[in-house]
Design a protein around this motif. Structure first.
Motif, mmCIF file in Angstrom:
data_model
loop_
_atom_site.group_PDB
_atom_site.id
_atom_site.type_symbol
_atom_site.label_atom_id
_atom_site.label_comp_id
_atom_site.label_asym_id
_atom_site.label_seq_id
_atom_site.Cartn_x
_atom_site.Cartn_y
_atom_site.Cartn_z
ATOM 1 N N ARG A 199 42.868 48.167 38.618
ATOM 2 C CA ARG A 199 42.789 47.393 39.905
ATOM 3 C C ARG A 199 42.105 46.336 39.309
ATOM 4 O O ARG A 199 42.377 45.146 39.886
ATOM 5 N N TYR A 200 40.961 46.397 38.652
ATOM 6 C CA TYR A 200 40.247 45.293 38.296
ATOM 7 C C TYR A 200 40.722 44.273 37.492
ATOM 8 O O TYR A 200 40.808 43.048 37.717
ATOM 9 N N LEU A 201 41.578 44.832 36.420
ATOM 10 C CA LEU A 201 42.347 43.849 35.592
ATOM 11 C C LEU A 201 43.462 43.177 36.202
ATOM 12 O O LEU A 201 43.785 42.254 35.898
ATOM 13 N N VAL A 202 43.953 43.747 37.278
ATOM 14 C CA VAL A 202 45.101 43.168 38.094
ATOM 15 C C VAL A 202 44.580 41.943 38.623
ATOM 16 O O VAL A 202 44.935 40.687 38.668
ATOM 17 N N SER A 203 43.259 41.894 39.048
ATOM 18 C CA SER A 203 42.775 40.877 39.639
ATOM 19 C C SER A 203 42.082 39.719 38.862
ATOM 20 O O SER A 203 42.431 38.817 38.867
ATOM 21 N N PHE A 204 41.823 40.340 37.728
ATOM 22 C CA PHE A 204 41.487 39.286 36.671
ATOM 23 C C PHE A 204 42.511 38.571 35.853
ATOM 24 O O PHE A 204 42.312 37.464 35.510
ATOM 25 N N GLN A 205 43.626 39.267 35.835
ATOM 26 C CA GLN A 205 44.834 38.714 35.438
ATOM 27 C C GLN A 205 45.219 37.524 36.458
ATOM 28 O O GLN A 205 45.600 36.463 35.635
#
Length: 269
Positions: A46-52
């Protein structure tokens, strides 16, 4: 103890993923990244989706591995350009360029290797396809040779940047061997011999290696702890650039690097 101020915990937790990527030797699978950050794969995703979306992280569509993205590079370059050593060096490039008449640049060690963080082009400079943020090759550029030589001195304990350097050197050597290039070292023994010469001279040089008809020098600048702070690069066409080790480009470049090292508190002994 200073009073604790209110913050956003989720930001602090998510930043742990960026810290893991920054310390990693390369891109990571989701499970490994999550485990290193101490969270579940679902939570990390979930964090990585936002960071992308923010371009802080990228994901390779083929391997599905995650790595730092272009926004992280921009933040890193902005931070590096504000370091005292880079600020001080930038102030001195103008007079140095007038003295030697060649294009100058500053490079520091980044996550992927020696990275150009400042560039001043001489009026007589040739056009080269280099930009701020470019990572220089370790074996075919003066910048790369300089960092390879002075970041990993003999008989020193290894640390994270040196371990990363060793991995990058190994990978680049393998690529050069596949290309059968004869203008760069072809074995680790040849690499070590070349780096020993760079250390002895206190200066790295390439001629016709990085770009045809182009020569370059890179002189190391050290901080008060004796660590390589940055490299000062001189680059130019062989039509106007004197590549002699004791020539009108090399001498002032080395003198400027030594003076800057001294001003940063380095004691050459």
């Amino acid at each position: 103890m200073p009073p604790q101020r209110a913050g956003i915990q989720s930001v602090e937790v998510g930043f742990g993923l960026l810290q893991v990527l920054a310390a990693s030797a390369g891109p990571l699978m989701l499970r490994d990244l999550a485990a290193a950050a101490g969270m579940s794969a679902a939570k990390a995703h979930r964090y990585l989706v936002s960071f992308q979306r923010l371009e802080l992280v990228t994901q390779d569509s083929g391997t599905t591995r995650y790595d730092l993205g272009p926004a992280a590079l921009k933040l890193g370059l902005a931070s590096l350009s504000r370091l005292d050593s880079v600020k001080l060096a930038r102030q001195r490039l103008g007079p140095l360029m007038e003295q030697i008449g060649q294009t100058l640049a500053l490079a520091v060690w980044g996550n992927q290797g020696p990275t150009i963080v400042h560039w001043e082009e001489s009026p007589q400079a040739i056009t080269v396809n280099l930009r701020l943020g470019d990572v220089m090759p370790l074996l075919s550029s003066a910048t790369g040779l300089c960092f390879s030589a002075f970041m990993a001195p003999r008989n020193k304990a290894h640390n994270a940047p040196q371990n990363r350097l060793a991995l990058l050197l190994k990978d680049e050597l393998a690529r050069m061997q596949k290309l059968a290039r004869k203008d760069v070292p072809r074995s680790m023994a040849e690499v070590n011999t070349l780096l020993d010469e760079v250390r002895q001279r206190g200066l790295a040089r390439v001629v016709d290696t990085l770009l045809p008809g182009v020569a370059g020098f890179c002189a190391p600048v050290f901080d008060a702890d004796g660590h390589l702070a940055l490299g000062i690069v001189a680059l130019g066409s062989l039509a106007t650039f004197d590549p002699d080790w004791d020539g009108p480009v090399a001498r002032p470049l080395v003198q400027a690097a030594r003076q800057l090292s001294s001003d940063l508190g380095f004691d050459a002994g």
